[in-house]
Enzyme design. Structure first.
Site, PDB file in Angstrom:
ATOM      1  N   PRO A 150       0.819  -1.258   0.074  1.00  0.00           N
ATOM      2  CA  PRO A 150      -0.106   0.108   0.029  1.00  0.00           C
ATOM      3  C   PRO A 150       0.835   1.293  -0.061  1.00  0.00           C
ATOM      4  CG  PRO A 150      -0.092  -0.862   2.354  1.00  0.00           C
ATOM      5  CD  PRO A 150       0.474  -2.044   1.400  1.00  0.00           C
ATOM      6  N   PRO A 151       0.503   2.445  -0.138  1.00  0.00           N
ATOM      7  CA  PRO A 151       0.921   3.770  -0.316  1.00  0.00           C
ATOM      8  C   PRO A 151       1.582   4.027   0.998  1.00  0.00           C
ATOM      9  CG  PRO A 151      -1.138   3.995  -1.364  1.00  0.00           C
ATOM     10  CD  PRO A 151      -1.265   2.541  -0.802  1.00  0.00           C
ATOM     11  N   SER A 203     -12.872 -14.236   0.283  1.00  0.00           N
ATOM     12  CA  SER A 203     -12.557 -14.324   1.647  1.00  0.00           C
ATOM     13  C   SER A 203     -13.853 -14.266   2.371  1.00  0.00           C
ATOM     14  CB  SER A 203     -11.428 -13.390   1.858  1.00  0.00           C
ATOM     15  OG  SER A 203     -11.793 -12.167   2.051  1.00  0.00           O
ATOM     16  N   LYS A 259      -5.433  -7.971   7.878  1.00  0.00           N
ATOM     17  CA  LYS A 259      -6.947  -8.306   8.528  1.00  0.00           C
ATOM     18  C   LYS A 259      -6.663  -8.445   9.870  1.00  0.00           C
ATOM     19  CE  LYS A 259      -8.311 -10.615   4.395  1.00  0.00           C
ATOM     20  NZ  LYS A 259      -8.835 -11.958   3.688  1.00  0.00           N
TER      21      LYS A 259
END
Length: 804
Positions: free
Chosen positions: A381-382, A701, A744
């Site tokens: 991610p950024p 998921s 998660k």
């Protein structure tokens, strides 16, 4: 044919006749009658000789009448309106000139005359209108006023007139100053210059009608000054244009002379010296025989071309590139593993997998210096430090670092280069980066590879297939360079936020290393070690002037940011430090300690609130876990039984195709196992909703979460509020592995969950979680949906029939 002044001869031929001053020749009676020659756009001055063409019938008759007279005199008056063909006395100006015909040539359509002005006259009355105009006139003597002002004006007129003569070609080689000095009367000078200037009719008539010498001098000075300004401007423009051509001609002649002199002295021309210099540079290159032969051919071609040729410059730029490239130069790698590890640890917190991979590569190079450089792809991610990590890797290896972005690139020529036949052709970005690095083994970072585009100009991703293939890039040919260049020593690093948009053949050539989001504890350490000191330095604050306790930093991380990386955390710390900098700039001297309760005064209201677990979990609601590019999220799935006919399922919440299939699979499984689960088959339709409705969602998921929510709905038993789950479901009830376990788990911990149900095949991924997360959360591995339901719905076991 109309009356006109011959422009080609009027100024040059307007000559004052000294004989015109003879009293015997100019003795006239006070009043007389004479034929009139009207002029359309010109004026004849006394004592001035000028040529005229006569073509109008009335004018021809007037000239013939004058020729029949003994003195051949006639009157010359200017028309007020040049468009009138047969002017009357009223159409003429009040003042004119009595003239004598000095020369006459009869032509097919009239006369060509040379007239000499004799005296200024004023019309008295009209004598006749036909067959030609005749007027009675009286003498209008010239003024004779003299004063210091008139003398000064005359001197200025002579000065400006001399400048006018210098700038114009009217008088040719005549000594203009001597010519004017021969004129006895200053007014004769005025009339002479007036005839040479040819002003417009109104100004010319004003000069003829002047009542004082001072007025005449001022009128003439104004017209002369204007003409001088125009002539100076024309000369300046012509000089600028001519100088450009003259400079080129002069340089050409000088070059030819220089070559001749150099040849006589046995010296070399600049072009020859340049070719010799290039050949000396070629001798110092350590290149293959093929490259050497091609360079020699290019130099031979360059030697035969003139320096002014456009091809000469193209060929010279090409050779400059060839000689600038590092064909054999390279930096020596820092193979001290302990030093490299300390550099990586000092620049970045965490990122254990990436650091270990770099240390492994150093170990390989230490044992085998000829090993090819790896091609890594950082995916995450950024804000997690992908780009800065590339700089840290280059520093730990002791190599040069170059970076450019691939985001939005559509043209493959940006990477491969343009052929030299095109105007403005340039080498590709890869060769340019190597040229800037000056070594053949730099670290080159290709940023945002997942944002490459493609259109009719080509596919840059296809060009990367050769560049990033260790089996091919040792002989990479750039379109501009057109020579094999070895890229196998280059350490390529790619960065991306997602792998979904990267072509599979390209992914096959790189080693993917995933950079997951940071936990709150990791963000806290990063903020303390890197972000806050950097922001303090940028704002000019000393470390003891702004003190932010850990509790305040935690609040910044949790209440003012929500991201997987730390970019927004640094942005908030920057805003806070700038506000403190204002206080110190205004004279504050005491240190600022920012307590968590005071944070809103610096950063405003809290932007985010903790993702707390729902206090009430009615039947039909289950907590799932989702992965996003910015980290993980807790996703509540809600199911509701809608009265009605049939047993359809309605899905809302912007669900993708895969997620819709998971919902139908979960529904089919639950309905087919109602008896085993101790529930009655439902009557009516099921509405399944996944908040938030504005956010698109997809992926498999959520399968076990949907099955749990439907089972809870049909049985009326609520799901445990402290439990979140993730995993894919099959029709036979198996739970399949999924990805994004770290993100998660971090999201579940943020929301206060203490239990996570996950596929047994993902149990190995728990080793990558921070120790604090593993201590705070109970992880329950499962292999079937029945295990999920047993752990998630406590009241379901009481409903299962005995023996099932």
């Amino acid at each position: 044919m109309n009356d006109f002044i011959d422009d080609n001869s009027s100024q040059a031929d307007a000559v004052a006749d000294p004989a015109a001053n003879d009293p015997a020749a100019t003795e006239l009676v006070a009043s007389r009658e004479l034929p009139v020659l009207p002029l359309r756009n010109s004026v004849l001055y006394p004592q001035v000789t000028m040529p005229f063409g006569v073509g109008r019938t009335e004018s021809i008759l007037a000239v013939e009448a004058a020729l029949l007279s003994e003195d051949k005199h006639l009157l010359v008056f200017a028309q007020r309106n040049s468009t009138i063909e047969q002017p009357s006395a009223e159409d003429l100006y009040e003042v004119g000139t009595e003239a004598v015909i000095k020369h006459m040539v009869r032509g097919k359509d009239g006369f060509n005359l040379v007239l000499q002005g004799v005296e200024r006259v004023r019309r008295v009355e009209e004598v006749q209108a036909t067959p030609f105009l005749s007027l009675r006139v009286e003498s209008f003597p010239l003024p004779d006023d003299k004063s210091p002002a008139t003398e000064a004006l005359l001197l200025e007129v002579m000065k400006v007139a001399s400048r006018f003569h210098e700038l114009s070609d009217i008088a040719g080689d005549v000594d203009f100053g001597q010519f004017l000095s021969q004129l006895d009367d200053p007014l004769q000078t005025v009339f002479m210059l007036g005839a040479m200037l040819s002003p417009d009719l109104e100004k010319a008539q004003r000069l003829l009608e002047m009542t004082s010498r001072e007025a005449a001098f001022r009128i003439l000075l104004e017209e002369l000054s204007h003409e001088v300004q125009v002539l100076e401007l024309r000369r300046e423009i012509a000089s600028q244009t001519q100088s450009e051509i003259t400079d080129e001609q002069r340089k050409f002649i000088l070059r030819k002379q220089l070559r001749t002199i150099q040849k006589e002295l046995g010296e070399l021309s600049p072009e020859e010296a340049e070719v010799i210099d290039l050949r000396m540079r070629l001798d110092g290159l350590k290149v293959s025989d093929d490259v050497l032969a091609e360079c020699n051919r290019a130099l031979d071609r360059l030697e035969s071309l003139p320096a002014s040729s456009s091809e000469y410059q193209v060929l010279r730029s090409y050779l400059e590139l060839v000689f600038d490239l590092p064909w054999s130069e390279e930096t020596t790698d820092n193979l001290n593993l302990a030093s490299a590890r300390s550099i990586l640890d000092a620049d970045h917190y965490g990122l254990r997998d990436v650091k270990e991979r770099i240390i492994e590569q150093l170990a390989v190079l230490r044992l085998n210096p000829k090993a090819s450089a790896p091609i890594l792809c950082f995916v995450g991610p950024p804000g997690v430090g992908k780009t800065s990590l590339g700089q840290s890797i280059a520093r730990s290896l002791g190599r040069k670092f170059e970076r450019f972005s691939l985001g939005g690139m559509h043209d493959e020529a940006e990477l491969r280069g343009h052929r030299r036949t095109y105007i403005g052709a340039m080498p590709g970005r890869i060769i340019q980066a190597v040229r800037r690095a000056c070594v053949r083994n730099p670290v080159i970072m290709l940023d945002e590879v997942d944002k490459l585009g493609h259109d009719y100009r080509g596919d840059p991703a296809a060009a990367l297939l050769e560049i990033l293939d260790p089996a091919q890039n040792s002989t990479f040919r750039d379109n501009y360079l057109d020579l094999p260049f070895d890229l196998s020593k280059v350490f390529f690093i790619l960065t991306a936020n997602t792998l979904d948009t990267i072509p599979r053949p390209l992914l096959d050539r790189v080693e993917v290393i995933r950079l997951s989001g940071y936990s709150d504890e990791e963000k806290l350490e990063i903020a303390k070690r890197y972000l806050l000191p950097r922001r303090l330095e940028q704002t000019g604050l000393k470390p003891d002037e702004l003190i932010i306790p850990d509790e305040t930093l935690q609040k910044v991380i949790r209440r003012y940011t929500r991201e997987a990386g730390v970019r927004d955390v640094e942005r908030q710390l920057g805003a806070l430090s700038r506000k403190v900098a204002v206080d110190f700039a205004e004279g504050r001297t005491k240190a600022v300690i920012v307590e968590s309760e005071e944070l809103s005064k610096f950063l405003g209201s809290e932007r985010f609130f903790p993702e707390e677990a729902r206090k009430e979990m009615p039947p039909g609601v289950a907590a799932g876990l989702a992965w996003t590019e910015s980290g993980g999220e807790v996703l509540y799935i809600e199911a509701l039984l809608v009265p009605g006919e049939g047993s359809d399922i309605l899905l809302t919440g912007q669900l993708g195709d895969v997620m819709r299939e998971s919902a139908r699979t979960a529904r089919s499984y639950v309905l087919s196992h109602c008896e085993e689960l101790g529930i009655d088959p439902p009557h009516g339709n099921v509405h399944l909703h996944v908040p938030a409705g504005a956010v698109p969602k997809d992926g498999p998921s959520a399968g076990i979460t949907m099955a749990t929510a439907l089972t809870s709905l049909f049985s009326g038993c609520p799901v445990r509020r402290d439990t979140a789950m993730t995993g894919e479901i099959t029709l036979t009830g198996l739970v399949l592995p999924i990805g994004g376990i770290r993100e998660k788990a971090l999201a579940a911990r943020r929301s206060g969950m203490t239990r996570i149900i996950l596929p047994a095949a993902n149990e190995k991924d728990l080793a990558n979680l921070p120790e604090s997360v593993r201590e705070d959360i109970e992880f329950i591995p499962v292999s079937t949906i029945s295990e999920v339901l047993a752990d998630a719905i406590p009241g379901l076991a009481e409903r299962v029939p005995t023996g099932v």
